[in-house]
Design a protein around this motif. Structure first.
Motif, PDB file in Angstrom:
ATOM      1  N   VAL A  22       0.498  -0.992   0.070  1.00  0.00           N
ATOM      2  CA  VAL A  22       0.709   0.400   0.567  1.00  0.00           C
ATOM      3  C   VAL A  22       1.001   1.610   0.106  1.00  0.00           C
ATOM      4  CG1 VAL A  22      -1.237   1.267   1.546  1.00  0.00           C
ATOM      5  CG2 VAL A  22      -1.937  -1.067   1.312  1.00  0.00           C
ATOM      6  N   LEU A  23       1.634   1.580   1.397  1.00  0.00           N
ATOM      7  CA  LEU A  23       3.026   2.110   1.236  1.00  0.00           C
ATOM      8  C   LEU A  23       3.230   2.694  -0.277  1.00  0.00           C
ATOM      9  CD1 LEU A  23       4.427   2.144   4.892  1.00  0.00           C
ATOM     10  CD2 LEU A  23       2.458   3.880   3.659  1.00  0.00           C
ATOM     11  N   GLY A  24       3.539   1.455  -0.885  1.00  0.00           N
ATOM     12  CA  GLY A  24       4.811   1.615  -2.566  1.00  0.00           C
ATOM     13  C   GLY A  24       3.723   2.546  -3.872  1.00  0.00           C
ATOM     14  N   LEU A  78      15.626  -0.915  -8.329  1.00  0.00           N
ATOM     15  CA  LEU A  78      14.836  -0.222  -8.882  1.00  0.00           C
ATOM     16  C   LEU A  78      14.483   0.404  -7.968  1.00  0.00           C
ATOM     17  CD1 LEU A  78      12.820  -3.618  -9.129  1.00  0.00           C
ATOM     18  CD2 LEU A  78      14.526  -1.968 -11.443  1.00  0.00           C
ATOM     19  N   VAL A  79      13.716   1.033  -7.715  1.00  0.00           N
ATOM     20  CA  VAL A  79      13.359   1.899  -6.574  1.00  0.00           C
ATOM     21  C   VAL A  79      13.972   2.721  -6.294  1.00  0.00           C
ATOM     22  CG1 VAL A  79      12.411   2.748  -4.752  1.00  0.00           C
ATOM     23  CG2 VAL A  79      11.585   0.491  -5.365  1.00  0.00           C
ATOM     24  N   THR A  80      14.992   2.201  -5.786  1.00  0.00           N
ATOM     25  CA  THR A  80      16.129   4.732  -5.428  1.00  0.00           C
ATOM     26  C   THR A  80      16.315   4.609  -7.236  1.00  0.00           C
ATOM     27  OG1 THR A  80      16.976   2.894  -3.802  1.00  0.00           O
ATOM     28  CG2 THR A  80      18.004   4.902  -4.632  1.00  0.00           C
ATOM     29  N   SER A  81      16.670   4.214  -8.017  1.00  0.00           N
ATOM     30  CA  SER A  81      16.946   4.776  -8.977  1.00  0.00           C
ATOM     31  C   SER A  81      16.129   5.170 -10.176  1.00  0.00           C
ATOM     32  CB  SER A  81      17.371   3.468 -10.379  1.00  0.00           C
ATOM     33  OG  SER A  81      16.078   2.905 -10.785  1.00  0.00           O
ATOM     34  N   GLN A  82      15.162   6.021  -9.504  1.00  0.00           N
ATOM     35  CA  GLN A  82      13.929   6.578  -9.943  1.00  0.00           C
ATOM     36  C   GLN A  82      13.767   7.740  -9.034  1.00  0.00           C
ATOM     37  OE1 GLN A  82      12.885   6.021 -12.838  1.00  0.00           O
ATOM     38  NE2 GLN A  82      14.092   4.799 -13.272  1.00  0.00           N
ATOM     39  N   LEU A  83      14.322   7.570  -7.633  1.00  0.00           N
ATOM     40  CA  LEU A  83      13.707   8.986  -6.552  1.00  0.00           C
ATOM     41  C   LEU A  83      15.665   9.860  -7.032  1.00  0.00           C
ATOM     42  CD1 LEU A  83      12.786   6.789  -3.460  1.00  0.00           C
ATOM     43  CD2 LEU A  83      11.267   7.483  -5.405  1.00  0.00           C
ATOM     44  N   THR A  93      10.404   5.351   0.593  1.00  0.00           N
ATOM     45  CA  THR A  93      11.493   4.820   0.111  1.00  0.00           C
ATOM     46  C   THR A  93      10.520   3.392   1.402  1.00  0.00           C
ATOM     47  OG1 THR A  93      12.064   5.894   2.141  1.00  0.00           O
ATOM     48  CG2 THR A  93      13.085   5.970   1.217  1.00  0.00           C
ATOM     49  N   TRP A  94       9.148   3.084   0.740  1.00  0.00           N
ATOM     50  CA  TRP A  94       8.694   1.681   0.980  1.00  0.00           C
ATOM     51  C   TRP A  94       9.692   0.028   1.353  1.00  0.00           C
ATOM     52  CZ3 TRP A  94       8.141  -2.641  -2.276  1.00  0.00           C
ATOM     53  CH2 TRP A  94       8.134  -2.020  -3.319  1.00  0.00           C
ATOM     54  N   TYR A  95      10.270   0.287   0.984  1.00  0.00           N
ATOM     55  CA  TYR A  95      11.306  -1.068   0.485  1.00  0.00           C
ATOM     56  C   TYR A  95      12.468  -1.800   1.446  1.00  0.00           C
ATOM     57  CZ  TYR A  95      15.272   2.082  -1.463  1.00  0.00           C
ATOM     58  OH  TYR A  95      16.208   3.135  -1.412  1.00  0.00           O
ATOM     59  N   VAL A  96      12.872  -0.393   1.782  1.00  0.00           N
ATOM     60  CA  VAL A  96      13.437  -0.942   3.766  1.00  0.00           C
ATOM     61  C   VAL A  96      12.775  -1.173   4.274  1.00  0.00           C
ATOM     62  CG1 VAL A  96      14.760   0.379   5.072  1.00  0.00           C
ATOM     63  CG2 VAL A  96      15.112   1.704   2.616  1.00  0.00           C
ATOM     64  N   GLN A 111      15.975 -19.848   7.047  1.00  0.00           N
ATOM     65  CA  GLN A 111      16.744 -19.756   5.921  1.00  0.00           C
ATOM     66  C   GLN A 111      18.027 -18.356   6.143  1.00  0.00           C
ATOM     67  OE1 GLN A 111      18.246 -21.690   3.212  1.00  0.00           O
ATOM     68  NE2 GLN A 111      16.550 -22.789   2.913  1.00  0.00           N
ATOM     69  N   LEU A 112      18.732 -19.083   7.400  1.00  0.00           N
ATOM     70  CA  LEU A 112      19.096 -17.401   8.150  1.00  0.00           C
ATOM     71  C   LEU A 112      20.620 -17.543   7.518  1.00  0.00           C
ATOM     72  CD1 LEU A 112      19.526 -18.680  11.837  1.00  0.00           C
ATOM     73  CD2 LEU A 112      18.155 -17.374  10.257  1.00  0.00           C
ATOM     74  N   THR A 113      20.786 -17.609   6.475  1.00  0.00           N
ATOM     75  CA  THR A 113      21.907 -17.466   5.466  1.00  0.00           C
ATOM     76  C   THR A 113      21.268 -16.300   4.518  1.00  0.00           C
ATOM     77  OG1 THR A 113      23.903 -19.135   5.972  1.00  0.00           O
ATOM     78  CG2 THR A 113      23.768 -17.886   3.562  1.00  0.00           C
ATOM     79  N   ALA A 114      20.706 -16.879   3.847  1.00  0.00           N
ATOM     80  CA  ALA A 114      19.709 -15.657   2.729  1.00  0.00           C
ATOM     81  C   ALA A 114      19.158 -14.525   3.361  1.00  0.00           C
ATOM     82  CB  ALA A 114      18.818 -16.586   2.024  1.00  0.00           C
ATOM     83  N   ALA A 115      18.467 -14.603   4.899  1.00  0.00           N
ATOM     84  CA  ALA A 115      17.367 -13.574   4.974  1.00  0.00           C
ATOM     85  C   ALA A 115      19.361 -12.678   5.637  1.00  0.00           C
ATOM     86  CB  ALA A 115      17.644 -13.942   6.379  1.00  0.00           C
ATOM     87  N   TRP A 116      20.547 -13.068   6.300  1.00  0.00           N
ATOM     88  CA  TRP A 116      21.503 -12.325   6.004  1.00  0.00           C
ATOM     89  C   TRP A 116      22.131 -11.875   5.121  1.00  0.00           C
ATOM     90  CZ3 TRP A 116      22.306  -9.616  11.015  1.00  0.00           C
ATOM     91  CH2 TRP A 116      21.590  -9.976  12.374  1.00  0.00           C
ATOM     92  N   LEU A 117      22.408 -12.131   4.128  1.00  0.00           N
ATOM     93  CA  LEU A 117      22.761 -11.743   2.658  1.00  0.00           C
ATOM     94  C   LEU A 117      21.775 -10.942   2.612  1.00  0.00           C
ATOM     95  CD1 LEU A 117      23.912 -15.068   1.140  1.00  0.00           C
ATOM     96  CD2 LEU A 117      25.441 -13.121   2.382  1.00  0.00           C
ATOM     97  N   GLY A 118      20.589 -10.861   2.805  1.00  0.00           N
ATOM     98  CA  GLY A 118      19.798  -9.709   2.309  1.00  0.00           C
ATOM     99  C   GLY A 118      19.736  -8.315   3.143  1.00  0.00           C
ATOM    100  N   VAL A 119      19.645  -8.512   4.029  1.00  0.00           N
ATOM    101  CA  VAL A 119      20.055  -7.523   5.301  1.00  0.00           C
ATOM    102  C   VAL A 119      21.023  -6.995   4.975  1.00  0.00           C
ATOM    103  CG1 VAL A 119      20.457  -6.824   7.648  1.00  0.00           C
ATOM    104  CG2 VAL A 119      18.437  -8.466   7.541  1.00  0.00           C
ATOM    105  N   ILE A 120      22.392  -7.675   4.664  1.00  0.00           N
ATOM    106  CA  ILE A 120      23.769  -6.855   4.022  1.00  0.00           C
ATOM    107  C   ILE A 120      23.415  -6.177   2.777  1.00  0.00           C
ATOM    108  CG2 ILE A 120      26.453  -7.664   3.754  1.00  0.00           C
ATOM    109  CD1 ILE A 120      25.549  -9.732   5.859  1.00  0.00           C
ATOM    110  N   ALA A 121      22.892  -7.096   2.405  1.00  0.00           N
ATOM    111  CA  ALA A 121      23.357  -6.365   1.143  1.00  0.00           C
ATOM    112  C   ALA A 121      22.402  -4.721   0.678  1.00  0.00           C
ATOM    113  CB  ALA A 121      22.308  -7.312  -0.344  1.00  0.00           C
ATOM    114  N   LEU A 122      20.781  -5.100   1.149  1.00  0.00           N
ATOM    115  CA  LEU A 122      20.463  -3.622   1.578  1.00  0.00           C
ATOM    116  C   LEU A 122      20.775  -2.320   2.151  1.00  0.00           C
ATOM    117  CD1 LEU A 122      17.869  -1.756   1.732  1.00  0.00           C
ATOM    118  CD2 LEU A 122      17.236  -3.143   4.032  1.00  0.00           C
ATOM    119  N   ALA A 123      22.011  -2.726   3.571  1.00  0.00           N
ATOM    120  CA  ALA A 123      23.016  -2.039   4.175  1.00  0.00           C
ATOM    121  C   ALA A 123      23.841  -1.613   2.791  1.00  0.00           C
ATOM    122  CB  ALA A 123      23.451  -2.507   5.362  1.00  0.00           C
ATOM    123  N   VAL A 124      24.305  -2.122   2.308  1.00  0.00           N
ATOM    124  CA  VAL A 124      25.233  -1.580   1.908  1.00  0.00           C
ATOM    125  C   VAL A 124      24.645  -1.251   0.279  1.00  0.00           C
ATOM    126  CG1 VAL A 124      26.605  -1.987  -0.663  1.00  0.00           C
ATOM    127  CG2 VAL A 124      26.824  -3.964   1.366  1.00  0.00           C
TER     128      VAL A 124
END
Length: 124
Positions: A22-24, A78-83, A93-96, A111-124
């Protein structure tokens, strides 16, 4: 130990995910082009639907964890490229929070490894 019904956790996860969608949708007008955000919303909706789908196994299949990880990497791009970085983007910034929710679901499905990698990718 307190036992929480699985259906209640699924409903809560679905409500959190729907809130991000909805925010998006609400913030589509702030982007230079709404189409990358629309693609991100579709990817996110697909990933959360598949991740929250009731299954006998608690552990998420590896292919689904990889898909969730890919979505968590692609959505910010995708989202940040258009802001406009100089503008007040507000809910654009709903995607965060959406990535955080998706990675929480991924971690809850063991699936902790995938979850942590996703959080790290978001932080980068």
């Amino acid at each position: 130990m307190i036992s929480i019904p699985r259906w209640l956790l699924l409903v809560l996860g679905a409500l959190f995910s729907a809130y991000h969608v909805v925010l998006g949708i609400y913030s589509l007008g702030q982007a230079a082009s709404p189409w990358p955000a629309v693609v991100a919303l579709l990817l996110y909706s697909t990933a959360t639907t598949l991740s929250l789908w009731p299954a006998k196994r608690v552990r998420m299949p590896d292919w689904l964890a990889a898909f969730d990880l890919a979505v968590s990497i692609v959505m910010p791009l995708l989202v940040t490229s258009q802001l406009d970085p100089a503008a007040e983007n507000g809910y654009a910034t709903w995607y965060v929070a959406a990535v955080g929710t998706l990675m929480t679901i991924t971690a809850a499905r063991r699936q902790l490894t995938a979850a942590w990698l996703g959080v790290i990718a978001l932080a980068v």
